[in-house]
Scaffold this active site. Structure first.
Site, short mmCIF file in Angstrom:
data_model
loop_
_atom_site.label_atom_id
_atom_site.label_comp_id
_atom_site.label_asym_id
_atom_site.label_seq_id
_atom_site.Cartn_x
_atom_site.Cartn_y
_atom_site.Cartn_z
N CYS A 88 3.54 -0.42 3.31
CA CYS A 88 2.34 -1.13 3.88
C CYS A 88 1.30 0.11 4.46
CB CYS A 88 2.66 -1.91 4.91
SG CYS A 88 3.46 -0.81 6.48
N ALA A 97 2.37 2.27 7.12
CA ALA A 97 3.41 3.19 6.57
C ALA A 97 2.66 4.42 6.12
CB ALA A 97 4.39 2.77 5.68
N ARG A 144 11.31 9.55 6.83
CA ARG A 144 10.74 10.27 5.62
C ARG A 144 11.30 11.68 6.22
NH1 ARG A 144 5.35 12.28 5.26
NH2 ARG A 144 4.53 12.32 3.16
N HIS A 150 -3.43 6.08 4.20
CA HIS A 150 -3.85 7.25 3.91
C HIS A 150 -5.28 7.65 4.32
CE1 HIS A 150 -0.70 7.76 0.12
NE2 HIS A 150 0.11 7.67 1.38
FE1 CFM Z 1 1.48 12.12 -2.12
FE2 CFM Z 1 3.32 11.08 -3.12
FE3 CFM Z 1 2.26 9.98 -1.04
FE4 CFM Z 1 3.63 12.20 -0.93
FE5 CFM Z 1 5.99 11.07 -0.21
FE6 CFM Z 1 5.56 9.87 -2.31
FE7 CFM Z 1 4.68 8.59 -0.31
MO1 CFM Z 1 7.01 8.64 -0.75
S1 CFM Z 1 3.29 13.22 -2.83
S2 CFM Z 1 1.65 11.77 0.06
S3 CFM Z 1 5.41 13.09 0.31
S4 CFM Z 1 1.40 9.93 -2.88
S5 CFM Z 1 7.31 10.88 -1.96
S6 CFM Z 1 4.79 10.42 -4.67
S7 CFM Z 1 5.58 7.66 -1.93
S8 CFM Z 1 5.93 9.26 1.09
S9 CFM Z 1 2.56 8.32 0.36
#
Ligand code: CFM
Length: 546
Positions: free
Chosen positions: A66, A69, A100, A199
């Site tokens: 989500c 997260a 994580r 993000h």
């Molecule tokens: Fe970038 Fe990722 Fe992500 Fe990531 Fe991660 Fe990920 Fe993620 Mo899991 S590199 S920041 S450190 S998009 S592994 S492939 S899914 S937490 S949001």
């Protein structure tokens, strides 16, 4: 080995596989999913462009997480000296606490709140009468106990539904304290279609409230920021080791093992190196517009990619000493990598992999598999956008839907006193003439072979089908997929948390990865396992009152 995997591919053609994946869906669902399953460069495909960053169809068991997260867990989670308070029911905080594997070291100041779990623990009465008072009390308590530099507040779904004004509460507390930066994130889980929205919400606030707060000059040569590296399994530690050896000064990492002060000083760097394009590319753009720092895409997953990225950074600075030092470091590090590959590749070459990870690793990790002589036959992202698949050149053509419009885009102007071009127009021109690319990312698609399957937002049903049909030698995804794939007899490697392994970045990380994959793809253990119902399908039962 090679023939065994070829055999599997010859049996199936990608159009058949796509049709089979869609076969069981109702027509409307099948039509939608068809747009998210692409046969790479296949002329017969009626979906030449992949649809991405759209809502998951209700009823489908998605791999996504989500918005909360993405904000609290992914972007802000790895920063060690900011107190992160989840405003919401305890479940959200508990399940985002240390799930994580972003590692940290406490540093010389010893400040590290990573191991704590802060929550307002909302109850039914807070949902009915409002949670603002409780939030203010929690912020006060955290301040009194720890006197941190900064406190961040994260909204969970109920907070948005009842309309708590978290921004007013945090602004008031910030004024009251005077020596602690307090701010909030409207990152309710439902805010966007995935983590990706989280993000963006996180990064906007970091840019607005923290970047540029510390003008005290940072010492060091060749100053860079590393954007989009989150120190999973210690990746960031390995990259830091390499930077130090090269003499590169990393002012800040967004956000693996980072501190408040690193974000606050980021405007002092001379180059932004972007690792995970999905989670942060817009921050690189905003910093460039406001402070004049150019950015380049890098990748430290894979030994060759690491060497390439270091050379790119050195080329940007154009300094003979740095260029020579980088070459020296590469020459020192590569023998160990080559020795491992010479030993391992005879056992891995020709084997096949599938990669389904968030928004960047399904691309980056293909470099490591290539080094092992392995072929990625299918890959995709959980929540990436079209540019992560097809490259930044598609950006102008991406139509903003209502869900994307929901996420704030900051208007950024050049800083009146602190904007400073880092390279002269002449220097930039010369670099570009030599083939140097700024603000450039080609995405995943061009790096994958023709007729491979690229699938966005893969779900549990399709994952199992795909593995059954194509029988890869290894499947890489996350914890939600791990056991269902292993039950199919196929080894599974988590590329989010690395299971308990890592680091896999840089040179030493690459060697770790080769050994891990060798161990997994050459172990028959999963194919020997039979579930009880596979051995004896005629189970019978009776009620205990019978
Ligand atoms: Fe970038 Fe990722 Fe992500 Fe990531 Fe991660 Fe990920 Fe993620 Mo899991 S590199 S920041 S450190 S998009 S592994 S492939 S899914 S937490 S949001």
């Amino acid at each position: 080995m090679a023939t065994a995997s070829k055999k599997k591919l010859v049996r199936w053609n990608p159009t058949d596989i796509k049709a089979e994946l869609l076969e069981k869906y109702p027509p409307k669902v099948a039509r939608k999913r068809a747009k998210q399953i692409m046969i790479n460069e296949a002329q017969q495909s009626d979906t030449p462009a992949l649809t991405a960053n759209v809502r998951t169809i209700p009823g489908i068991i998605t791999m996504r997480g989500c918005t909360y997260a993405g904000c609290k867990g992914v972007i802000m989670g790895p920063t060690r000296d900011i107190i992160n308070i989840t405003h919401g029911p305890i479940g959200c905080a508990f399940y985002s606490w240390l799930t994580r594997r972003n590692q940290t070291d406490a540093g010389p100041d010893g400040e590290n709140y990573m191991t704590y779990c802060f929550s307002t623990d909302m109850q039914e009465q807070d949902i009915i009468f409002g949670g603002e008072k409780k939030l203010a009390a929690a912020i006060q308590e955290a301040y009194d106990l720890f006197h941190p530099k900064s406190i961040a507040v994260f909204a969970t779904c109920p907070v948005g539904l009842i309309g708590d004004d978290i921004h007013t509460v945090t602004a008031r507390m910030k004024d009251q304290f005077g020596d602690c930066n307090v701010y909030a994130f409207s990152c309710e889980g439902y805010k966007g279609v995935s983590q990706s929205a989280g993000h963006h919400i996180a990064n906007n606030q970091v840019f607005r409230h923290i970047v540029g707060e510390n003008d005290k000059p940072k010492e060091g040569k060749y100053k860079i920021n590393l954007l989009g590296e989150y120190n999973i399994g210690g990746d960031g530690f390995e990259i830091d080791r390499i930077f130090k050896k090269c003499g590169i000064t990393c002012i800040s990492t967004f956000s693996g093992n980072s501190t408040y002060d690193q974000f606050a000083s980021a405007h002092q760097a001379d180059l932004n190196a972007v690792m995970c394009h999905r989670s942060i590319n817009y921050v690189a753009d905003m910093i460039e517009s406001k402070y004049g720092i150019p950015w380049i895409k890098v990748n430290f997953i894979g030994a060759k990619s690491t060497a390439k990225s270091l050379r790119k950074i050195a080329e940007y600075f154009g300094d003979r000493n740095l260029i020579e030092q980088v070459e020296k470091v590469i020459a020192e590090e590569m023998p160990e990598v080559e020795a491992a590959l010479a030993e391992i590749t005879p056992r891995t070459a020709g084997k096949t992999a599938m990669l389904f990870v968030g928004g960047s690793r399904a691309h980056h990790y293909q470099d490591l598999f290539k080094e092992l002589g392995m072929k990625t036959i299918s890959a995709g992202y959980e929540f990436a956008h079209q540019d992560d698949y097809e490259g930044r050149q598609v950006l102008p053509n991406i139509k903003l839907d209502a869900d994307s419009r929901n996420i704030e885009e900051l208007e950024v102007e050049a800083d009146a006193t602190r904007f400073k071009p880092r390279r002269s127009a002449k220097q930039i021109e010369a670099l570009k003439k030599g083939g140097f690319q700024f603000k450039h990312y080609d995405g995943l698609t061009p790096d994958m072979d023709k007729e491979t399957l690229i699938i966005d937002d893969l779900n549990q049903y399709e994952a199992e089908k795909l593995v059954e049909i194509m029988q890869p030698d290894i499947f890489c995804a996350g914890i939600k997929e791990k056991y269902s794939i292993q039950k199919l007899g196929v080894p599974m490697k988590q590329l989010h948390s690395y299971d308990s392994g890592g680091p896999y970045a840089g040179f030493k990380g690459a060697v770790n990865f080769y050994h891990e994959i060798d161990r997994l793809v050459n172990s028959k253990v999963w194919s020997y396992m039979k579930a009880p119902w596979q051995k004896n399908p005629q189970l019978s039962a009776s009620y205990n009152w019978e």
